[in-house]
Design an enzyme around this catalytic site. Structure first.
Site, PDB file in Angstrom:
ATOM      1  CE  LYS A   1      -3.974  -1.747   2.670  1.00  0.00           C
ATOM      2  NZ  LYS A   1      -4.997  -1.491   1.660  1.00  0.00           N
TER       3      LYS A   1
ATOM      4  NE  ARG B   1     -10.970  -9.762  -1.961  1.00  0.00           N
ATOM      5  CZ  ARG B   1     -11.310  -8.832  -2.856  1.00  0.00           C
ATOM      6  NH1 ARG B   1     -11.699  -9.195  -4.074  1.00  0.00           N
ATOM      7  NH2 ARG B   1     -11.277  -7.560  -2.561  1.00  0.00           N
TER       8      ARG B   1
HETATM    9  N1  BES Z   1      -8.045  -3.677   4.411  1.00  0.00           N
HETATM   10  C1  BES Z   1      -8.239  -3.255   3.089  1.00  0.00           C
HETATM   11  C2  BES Z   1      -9.534  -2.500   2.868  1.00  0.00           C
HETATM   12  C3  BES Z   1      -9.691  -1.190   3.602  1.00  0.00           C
HETATM   13  C4  BES Z   1      -9.355  -0.010   2.988  1.00  0.00           C
HETATM   14  C5  BES Z   1     -10.251  -1.162   4.855  1.00  0.00           C
HETATM   15  C6  BES Z   1      -9.544   1.190   3.659  1.00  0.00           C
HETATM   16  C7  BES Z   1     -10.439   0.038   5.515  1.00  0.00           C
HETATM   17  C8  BES Z   1     -10.086   1.209   4.927  1.00  0.00           C
HETATM   18  C9  BES Z   1      -8.240  -4.469   2.142  1.00  0.00           C
HETATM   19  O1  BES Z   1      -7.481  -5.534   2.536  1.00  0.00           O
HETATM   20  C10 BES Z   1      -7.723  -3.989   0.819  1.00  0.00           C
HETATM   21  O2  BES Z   1      -6.634  -3.521   0.783  1.00  0.00           O
HETATM   22  N2  BES Z   1      -8.536  -4.113  -0.210  1.00  0.00           N
HETATM   23  C11 BES Z   1      -8.188  -3.676  -1.503  1.00  0.00           C
HETATM   24  C12 BES Z   1      -8.737  -4.662  -2.504  1.00  0.00           C
HETATM   25  C13 BES Z   1      -8.246  -4.451  -3.914  1.00  0.00           C
HETATM   26  C14 BES Z   1      -6.767  -4.745  -3.993  1.00  0.00           C
HETATM   27  C15 BES Z   1      -9.024  -5.341  -4.846  1.00  0.00           C
HETATM   28  C16 BES Z   1      -8.788  -2.294  -1.714  1.00  0.00           C
HETATM   29  O3  BES Z   1      -9.889  -2.032  -1.223  1.00  0.00           O
HETATM   30  O4  BES Z   1      -8.132  -1.455  -2.323  1.00  0.00           O
HETATM   31 ZN    ZN Z   2      -5.423  -5.429   1.960  1.00  0.00          ZN
END
Ligand code: BES
Ligand code: ZN
Ligand code: ZN
Length: 520
Positions: free
Chosen positions: A295, A369
């Protein structure tokens, strides 16, 4: 006293030194008592200045021969919903009295807001009153039930919570109590609901070097210790996870030096020990760096709360146990970190979930997931009456609904009704989202495996493709997935929660479980 001093909640507050010295000279700072009392708005047809004190406020006013209502009229315009004003030296037992505006009397359930406005107003007003008194270093506060002792207690307990364990300078610790004997049972219930949510807030807010998977499991174990007669806890180690062939969960945990834990809680509250349990499953990523699909560093610290699903699920089971709800609940929390390392899963790797389905991990940041897939497969062995999983799953959920409501993806109208009803009562809202085949097609199209973990058009409908992915691991007829990414933290939008991790929707989960308990 012939003169009474007033402080309003506004920045232009009148806070004179004489007022302070009055309080100090009469009682010791550390044991000053305060009182929070409510006042409703006047009806439209009534003339300016008409006062509608709550029952408790009217009683207090009467004991002072109408001094409170006189001062309220003198001290400024009628108190709007959520606004408060402090009076000093009115009563010998209460050096500080905060009067709070409750909005319209009997506002009730609002069909468009999908919540009970009266209850929300009480939570907001009581919380504002308690905080004002806390700022004045009042250490014990008695609270008006405002006609709904549970909501008043929730406002007090939630409003006063502050995560300052790791700071040298802490806020005044305030104890609260119901003023009078109106509805002690309701008050105590509200305290338990509020404390449940505060436990989830504590776990979510705590830094990831403090709340590791091991520390998380230990904290929950300690919280459940007083209920050992009705609770069994298993802290499953890595070897057990391997035996269970949870290849999707392990593919996430293997990039980290912290060992994973699969936490399994059994709360046996029903007199019928054979009653099929409610199964709650929570995403427990104690830190989500994204893994190799790293990230961006801005706001990455917020990913210490990526165990919000596990926190709210476990906190709601602790609360169900405190309330002694007559229902059986099983809680599952796959706990691990998502980290990049030489051992981490790489984009394009294929892993095998517990049910044998293969998954192409196109993005290691879509890890929630993966861990939930294995937990959901495992959960079916308990033959649950319903499965509810809770997860900070997608940024797309935050884009869709923001912090107004958690998204609910469910294959069951009955389950939706139950969750929605509960959320109207608690004010911690849910909103139904789709589970169309349209999205399923996007996750079942993978070059190398049965599924891919991000969906074919990864940016569009991200919350919905994530839900469609989870559905591939569910056979039960009553399943709901709550995506809580949007409600994970609070800036100032929920006025009775301070800025920080929200612990939402713990109270809705508790109220939902209570509903199942009482409807058999
Ligand atoms: N933990 C994150 C989602 C999240 C983002 C929770 C902001 C709370 C606040 C999750 O694991 C994630 O990173 N999801 C990705 C999925 C994508 C790579 C398909 C996302 O939402 O960007
Ligand atoms: Zn994530
Ligand atoms: Zn995550």
């Amino acid at each position: 006293m012939t003169m009474f001093l007033v402080r309003t909640a506004a920045r232009t507050a009148v806070r004179t030194n004489s007022c302070r010295s009055f309080c100090v000279s009469h009682t010791h700072l550390s044991d000053r008592k305060g009182l929070v009392l409510g006042v409703f708005e006047k009806k439209e047809e009534e003339e300016e200045g008409t006062l509608h004190l709550t029952e408790a406020a009217a009683g207090f006013d009467k004991s002072l021969s109408g001094k409170l209502s006189e001062l309220l009229k003198l001290s400024g315009p009628a108190l709007k919903n959520g606004k408060s004003r402090v009076f000093y030296g009115l009563h010998k037992d209460f050096p500080c009295v905060a009067v709070v505006g409750l909005g319209k009397n009997n506002a009730g359930v609002c069909g468009t807001e999908n919540w009970d406005t009266s209850k929300e107003n009480i939570r907001q007003a009581v919380s504002a009153g308690c905080r004002l008194l806390q700022d004045l270093e009042v250490s014990h506060v008695e609270v008006d039930s405002c006609g709904d002792a549970q909501s008043a207690a929730e406002g007090a307990v939630l409003g006063l919570f502050q995560y300052d364990q790791l700071k040298s300078k802490k806020k005044t610790k305030v104890t609260t109590q119901l003023h009078g004997s109106a509805d002690v049972v309701g008050w105590e219930k509200g305290v338990m609901y509020g404390e449940g949510q505060n436990l989830a807030r504590l776990l979510m807010e705590a830094p990831a070097n403090h709340i590791t998977p091991t520390a998380f499991a230990k904290t929950i174990e300690e919280k459940l210790a007083p209920h050992a007669d009705r609770v069994t806890i298993h802290k499953r180690p890595q070897a057990w996870i391997e035996e269970q062939q949870m290849g999707a969960f392990l593919s996430v945990s293997k990039g980290s030096e912290e060992p994973p834990v699969f936490l399994e809680l059994h709360y046996n509250g029903s007199p019928d020990s054979k009653q099929p349990p409610l199964l709650l499953v929570g995403k427990g990523i104690t830190f989500d760096s994204g893994g190799i699909s790293l990230k961006p560093s801005a706001s990455m610290d917020a990913m210490r709360a990526d165990m919000g699903g596990a926190a709210t699920v476990c906190a709601s089971i602790v609360t169900a146990a405190s309330l002694k709800l007559p229902v059986n609940i099983i809680g599952l929390a796959p706990l691990c970190e998502n980290m990049p390392s030489g051992k981490a899963t790489k984009p394009g790797d294929v892993v095998r979930a517990k049910n044998g389905k293969t998954i192409q991990v196109d993005n290691t940041d879509a890890e929630g997931r993966l861990i939930l897939a294995d937990a959901l497969c495992y959960g079916h062995v308990f033959n649950p009456r319903a499965i509810v999983n809770v997860a900070t799953l997608t940024g797309a959920m935050d884009v869709a609904l923001g912090s107004a409501a958690a998204g609910v993806f469910t294959n069951s109208d009955w389950l939706w009704e139950q969750l929605h009803r509960a959320s109207v009562v608690t004010g911690d809202r849910v909103w139904r989202m789709p589970l169309f085949q349209h999205y399923t097609k996007q996750v079942t199209d993978s070059q190398l495996a049965d599924l891919n973990n991000i969906g074919k058009y990864s940016r569009s409908g991200g919350a919905c493709t994530a839900a469609a992915f989870l559905r591939e691991f569910v056979k039960a007829p009553h399943w709901a997935h709550l995506d809580i990414a949007g409600v994970m933290s609070n800036k100032d939008e929920i006025p009775y929660l301070r800025k920080g991790m929200s612990g939402r929707p713990t109270r809705t989960l508790v109220e939902f479980a209570a509903g199942l308990a009482h409807n058999g």
